[in-house]
Design an enzyme around this catalytic site. Sequence first.
Site, PDB file in Angstrom:
ATOM      1  N   GLU A 363      37.135  50.208  30.556  1.00 31.06           N
ATOM      2  CA  GLU A 363      35.948  49.614  31.207  1.00 31.06           C
ATOM      3  C   GLU A 363      35.874  48.099  30.953  1.00 31.06           C
ATOM      4  O   GLU A 363      34.800  47.522  30.814  1.00 31.06           O
ATOM      5  CB  GLU A 363      34.681  50.362  30.808  1.00 31.06           C
ATOM      6  CG  GLU A 363      34.780  51.819  31.269  1.00 31.06           C
ATOM      7  CD  GLU A 363      33.479  52.548  31.422  1.00 31.06           C
ATOM      8  OE1 GLU A 363      32.442  51.894  31.619  1.00 31.06           O
ATOM      9  OE2 GLU A 363      33.508  53.795  31.379  1.00 31.06           O
TER      10      GLU A 363
HETATM   11  N1  CAA Z   1      27.956  42.415  39.638  1.00 34.02           N
HETATM   12  C1  CAA Z   1      28.030  42.167  40.964  1.00 34.02           C
HETATM   13  N2  CAA Z   1      29.025  41.479  41.540  1.00 34.02           N
HETATM   14  C2  CAA Z   1      30.013  41.029  40.745  1.00 34.02           C
HETATM   15  C3  CAA Z   1      30.018  41.246  39.358  1.00 34.02           C
HETATM   16  C4  CAA Z   1      28.925  41.982  38.814  1.00 34.02           C
HETATM   17  N3  CAA Z   1      28.843  42.250  37.501  1.00 34.02           N
HETATM   18  N4  CAA Z   1      31.116  40.692  38.841  1.00 34.02           N
HETATM   19  C5  CAA Z   1      31.800  40.128  39.865  1.00 34.02           C
HETATM   20  N5  CAA Z   1      31.120  40.346  41.019  1.00 34.02           N
HETATM   21  C6  CAA Z   1      31.471  39.894  42.355  1.00 34.02           C
HETATM   22  C7  CAA Z   1      31.505  38.383  42.461  1.00 34.02           C
HETATM   23  O1  CAA Z   1      30.221  37.865  42.735  1.00 34.02           O
HETATM   24  C8  CAA Z   1      32.466  38.179  43.601  1.00 34.02           C
HETATM   25  O2  CAA Z   1      31.835  38.365  44.845  1.00 34.02           O
HETATM   26  P1  CAA Z   1      31.600  37.117  45.891  1.00 34.02           P
HETATM   27  O3  CAA Z   1      32.970  36.586  46.176  1.00 34.02           O
HETATM   28  O4  CAA Z   1      30.938  37.774  47.047  1.00 34.02           O
HETATM   29  O5  CAA Z   1      30.736  36.152  45.158  1.00 34.02           O
HETATM   30  C9  CAA Z   1      33.439  39.314  43.437  1.00 34.02           C
HETATM   31  O6  CAA Z   1      32.793  40.308  42.664  1.00 34.02           O
HETATM   32  C10 CAA Z   1      34.739  38.895  42.748  1.00 34.02           C
HETATM   33  O7  CAA Z   1      34.380  38.317  41.532  1.00 34.02           O
HETATM   34  P2  CAA Z   1      35.289  37.251  40.794  1.00 34.02           P
HETATM   35  O8  CAA Z   1      35.672  36.153  41.734  1.00 34.02           O
HETATM   36  O9  CAA Z   1      34.595  36.902  39.538  1.00 34.02           O
HETATM   37  O10 CAA Z   1      36.588  38.153  40.553  1.00 34.02           O
HETATM   38  P3  CAA Z   1      37.802  37.968  39.555  1.00 34.02           P
HETATM   39  O11 CAA Z   1      39.034  38.361  40.266  1.00 34.02           O
HETATM   40  O12 CAA Z   1      37.756  36.629  38.899  1.00 34.02           O
HETATM   41  O13 CAA Z   1      37.544  39.125  38.459  1.00 34.02           O
HETATM   42  C11 CAA Z   1      36.515  40.311  36.686  1.00 34.02           C
HETATM   43  C12 CAA Z   1      36.344  39.377  37.869  1.00 34.02           C
HETATM   44  C13 CAA Z   1      35.164  40.316  35.990  1.00 34.02           C
HETATM   45  C14 CAA Z   1      37.575  39.835  35.715  1.00 34.02           C
HETATM   46  C15 CAA Z   1      36.854  41.723  37.229  1.00 34.02           C
HETATM   47  O14 CAA Z   1      38.106  41.743  37.850  1.00 34.02           O
HETATM   48  C16 CAA Z   1      36.811  42.803  36.166  1.00 34.02           C
HETATM   49  O15 CAA Z   1      35.746  43.239  35.747  1.00 34.02           O
HETATM   50  N6  CAA Z   1      38.012  43.275  35.710  1.00 34.02           N
HETATM   51  C17 CAA Z   1      38.081  44.388  34.768  1.00 34.02           C
HETATM   52  C18 CAA Z   1      38.129  45.694  35.487  1.00 34.02           C
HETATM   53  C19 CAA Z   1      37.739  46.834  34.610  1.00 34.02           C
HETATM   54  O16 CAA Z   1      36.751  46.800  33.895  1.00 34.02           O
HETATM   55  N7  CAA Z   1      38.505  47.913  34.691  1.00 34.02           N
HETATM   56  C20 CAA Z   1      38.193  49.092  33.978  1.00 34.02           C
HETATM   57  C21 CAA Z   1      38.641  50.261  34.761  1.00 34.02           C
HETATM   58  S1  CAA Z   1      37.497  51.550  34.888  1.00 34.02           S
HETATM   59  C22 CAA Z   1      37.664  52.484  33.501  1.00 34.02           C
HETATM   60  O17 CAA Z   1      38.223  52.096  32.525  1.00 34.02           O
HETATM   61  C23 CAA Z   1      36.946  53.783  33.621  1.00 34.02           C
HETATM   62  C24 CAA Z   1      37.395  54.883  32.792  1.00 34.02           C
HETATM   63  O18 CAA Z   1      38.018  55.835  33.247  1.00 34.02           O
HETATM   64  C25 CAA Z   1      36.887  54.968  31.388  1.00 34.02           C
END
Ligand code: CAA
Length: 380
Positions: A363
């Site tokens: 996550e």
């Molecule tokens: N709420 C709403 N929107 C969000 C957001 C949030 N918390 N975070 C980002 N966004 C939106 C941004 O506003 C953007 O939209 P717009 O272009 O319309 O403004 C869009 O998402 C893309 O955001 P970024 O440009 O910031 O994207 P990025 O490529 O730089 O990446 C990141 C952002 C936070 C690093 C994201 O890629 C991320 O969270 N990565 C980690 C993924 C993750 O947590 N994976 C876990 C897998 S699930 C799991 O583990 C489940 C399980 O089985 C236990």
Amino acid sequence: MDFSLSEEQLMIQQAAKDFAQNELLPGVIERDDAQTFPDELVRKMGELGFMGMMVNEKYGGSGLDTQAYVLAMEELSKVDASASVMVSVNNSLVCWGLETYGSEEQKQKYLTRLASGEVIGAFCLSEPEAGSDATSQKTTAIDKGDHYLLNGTKNWITNGGRAEVFLVIAQTHVEKGHHGINALIVEKGMPGFEIGPKENKLGIRGSDTHSLLFNDVKVPKENRIGADGFGFKFAMKTLAGGRIGIAAQALGIAAGAYELALQYSKQRKAFGTEISNHQAIAFKLADMHTKIQAARLLVYQAATDKDNGNDYTLSGAMAKLYASEVAMETSVEAVQIHGGNGFVKDYHVERLMRDAKITQIYEGTSEIQKIVISRSIIKD
Ligand code: CAA
């Protein structure tokens, strides 16, 4: 912030503690060894209301707040983090996502069964080449009029072998990048949907983790969650809350390891006295206790933010970052305090140490939490 707990919250905490001690503790070592978790225990967690804790009662949930949920998560995780990750994924990622963004038909069809624990769900974002870099999805969901044609592979999916309902994030309009991503509800057994082999893991071994393969799976249009292109936002918003659940899990692992170490140190004698009387051990316990309480306050703050309708992206990321680091550190120290016995499975702390590691990874890794936190504080 006032974190005094209500009678209802204390009752849930006690119920989770009793369940963990009476039902999860027996057999936890064997389940870890064999990488299994009996259906019977999942059914019991559903009956006790742990699978849809925050879901409205009209959809079969327990109608509780996030604070009650994190209290339960902490207690379950003290004993069995494999059980608690099933609870966390089903509650925070699957049920919350469906209840918040699903259509009424989707809630009636899927949420009611998920919240009651009749079936459990999985959240499918990660891919072989897109873990932290979640916008680089390769799985495609091509619009074919009345359905989407789903193709691709998802990796490291918690509940992958056991789940009946899968929320799958896939790219529909490749040219639009993350604005072209959709979240689809996929059912086990849909033609072309194959569950890959179970991963053999370091920790949370009772929880099943699989890769999933989609080969021309026809997913009805009505199974899309939210508007066309909402899938990435859906994933981000859902994960923001999911991180509070994992933070509570990490807190529970830390607290579980600490409690075992404290107990052991008051019984085990060396150099003529209980080892807790040696400053080398007493100072470790002091550090563990202090850090766990700090992690607990961060977890409670994030839960309170969510319950009060405040933005919880920052507080949830801080809670997950810190609590997972504390889980790792504390469980390593708990093994150290146990000495040779700590290296032996019967004493539980080596399992807690192995389970702690994943909380720094899933996550959103600790590094991803730092991206979320730093972006949030810099933009303000
Ligand atoms: N709420 C709403 N929107 C969000 C957001 C949030 N918390 N975070 C980002 N966004 C939106 C941004 O506003 C953007 O939209 P717009 O272009 O319309 O403004 C869009 O998402 C893309 O955001 P970024 O440009 O910031 O994207 P990025 O490529 O730089 O990446 C990141 C952002 C936070 C690093 C994201 O890629 C991320 O969270 N990565 C980690 C993924 C993750 O947590 N994976 C876990 C897998 S699930 C799991 O583990 C489940 C399980 O089985 C236990």
